[in-house]
Design a protein around this motif. Sequence first.
Motif, PDB file in Angstrom:
ATOM      1  N   CYS A   1      96.902  26.807 -16.865  1.00  0.00           N
ATOM      2  CA  CYS A   1      96.771  26.105 -15.582  1.00  0.00           C
ATOM      3  C   CYS A   1      95.308  25.843 -15.221  1.00  0.00           C
ATOM      4  O   CYS A   1      95.017  25.009 -14.378  1.00  0.00           O
ATOM      5  CB  CYS A   1      97.421  26.910 -14.461  1.00  0.00           C
ATOM      6  N   ARG A   2      94.400  26.577 -15.834  1.00  0.00           N
ATOM      7  CA  ARG A   2      92.984  26.421 -15.514  1.00  0.00           C
ATOM      8  C   ARG A   2      92.292  25.400 -16.403  1.00  0.00           C
ATOM      9  O   ARG A   2      91.183  24.985 -16.129  1.00  0.00           O
ATOM     10  CB  ARG A   2      92.270  27.766 -15.663  1.00  0.00           C
ATOM     11  N   LYS A   3      92.971  24.987 -17.473  1.00  0.00           N
ATOM     12  CA  LYS A   3      92.360  24.050 -18.405  1.00  0.00           C
ATOM     13  C   LYS A   3      92.717  22.618 -18.027  1.00  0.00           C
ATOM     14  O   LYS A   3      93.850  22.322 -17.693  1.00  0.00           O
ATOM     15  CB  LYS A   3      92.850  24.335 -19.826  1.00  0.00           C
ATOM     16  N   PRO A   4      91.743  21.699 -18.085  1.00  0.00           N
ATOM     17  CA  PRO A   4      92.040  20.309 -17.750  1.00  0.00           C
ATOM     18  C   PRO A   4      92.839  19.601 -18.844  1.00  0.00           C
ATOM     19  O   PRO A   4      93.542  18.644 -18.574  1.00  0.00           O
ATOM     20  CB  PRO A   4      90.665  19.673 -17.580  1.00  0.00           C
ATOM     21  N   THR A   5      92.741  20.081 -20.089  1.00  0.00           N
ATOM     22  CA  THR A   5      93.491  19.487 -21.197  1.00  0.00           C
ATOM     23  C   THR A   5      94.004  20.601 -22.102  1.00  0.00           C
ATOM     24  O   THR A   5      93.511  21.724 -22.075  1.00  0.00           O
ATOM     25  CB  THR A   5      92.605  18.549 -22.048  1.00  0.00           C
ATOM     26  N   ILE A   6      94.994  20.269 -22.921  1.00  0.00           N
ATOM     27  CA  ILE A   6      95.469  21.197 -23.938  1.00  0.00           C
ATOM     28  C   ILE A   6      95.509  20.464 -25.269  1.00  0.00           C
ATOM     29  O   ILE A   6      95.569  19.238 -25.303  1.00  0.00           O
ATOM     30  CB  ILE A   6      96.863  21.770 -23.602  1.00  0.00           C
ATOM     31  N   THR A   7      95.459  21.219 -26.352  1.00  0.00           N
ATOM     32  CA  THR A   7      95.509  20.638 -27.687  1.00  0.00           C
ATOM     33  C   THR A   7      96.865  20.949 -28.308  1.00  0.00           C
ATOM     34  O   THR A   7      97.288  22.101 -28.315  1.00  0.00           O
ATOM     35  CB  THR A   7      94.394  21.224 -28.576  1.00  0.00           C
ATOM     36  N   VAL A   8      97.531  19.918 -28.793  1.00  0.00           N
ATOM     37  CA  VAL A   8      98.804  20.082 -29.481  1.00  0.00           C
ATOM     38  C   VAL A   8      98.582  19.638 -30.915  1.00  0.00           C
ATOM     39  O   VAL A   8      98.422  18.455 -31.187  1.00  0.00           O
ATOM     40  CB  VAL A   8      99.919  19.253 -28.800  1.00  0.00           C
ATOM     41  N   ARG A   9      98.553  20.613 -31.804  1.00  0.00           N
ATOM     42  CA  ARG A   9      98.314  20.311 -33.212  1.00  0.00           C
ATOM     43  C   ARG A   9      99.616  19.913 -33.903  1.00  0.00           C
ATOM     44  O   ARG A   9     100.691  20.316 -33.468  1.00  0.00           O
ATOM     45  CB  ARG A   9      97.695  21.526 -33.883  1.00  0.00           C
ATOM     46  N   PRO A  10      99.520  19.140 -34.994  1.00  0.00           N
ATOM     47  CA  PRO A  10     100.727  18.765 -35.740  1.00  0.00           C
ATOM     48  C   PRO A  10     101.503  20.006 -36.161  1.00  0.00           C
ATOM     49  O   PRO A  10     100.925  20.983 -36.618  1.00  0.00           O
ATOM     50  CB  PRO A  10     100.191  18.013 -36.953  1.00  0.00           C
TER      51      PRO A  10
END
Length: 59
Positions: free
Chosen positions: A40-49
């Motif tokens: 919730c504190r991160k502006p973005t998230i990374t979704v890896r393949p």
Amino acid sequence: MIDLTDARSTAAHPAAKLAAQIDPTERMRPPPEKELPRICRKPTITVRPGYLGRLDKLR
């Protein structure tokens, strides 16, 4: 059956409701940032393949 042209009946439909209800007092005074989960504190998230498995094509 729902009349999608009527905004009032569309908004009243159960599918239009939030899945997680938030208490009005919490909405007006959210918890401090330190108490929120990391995601919730991160502006973005990374979704890896491969993270989503069979749903990966919808990423």
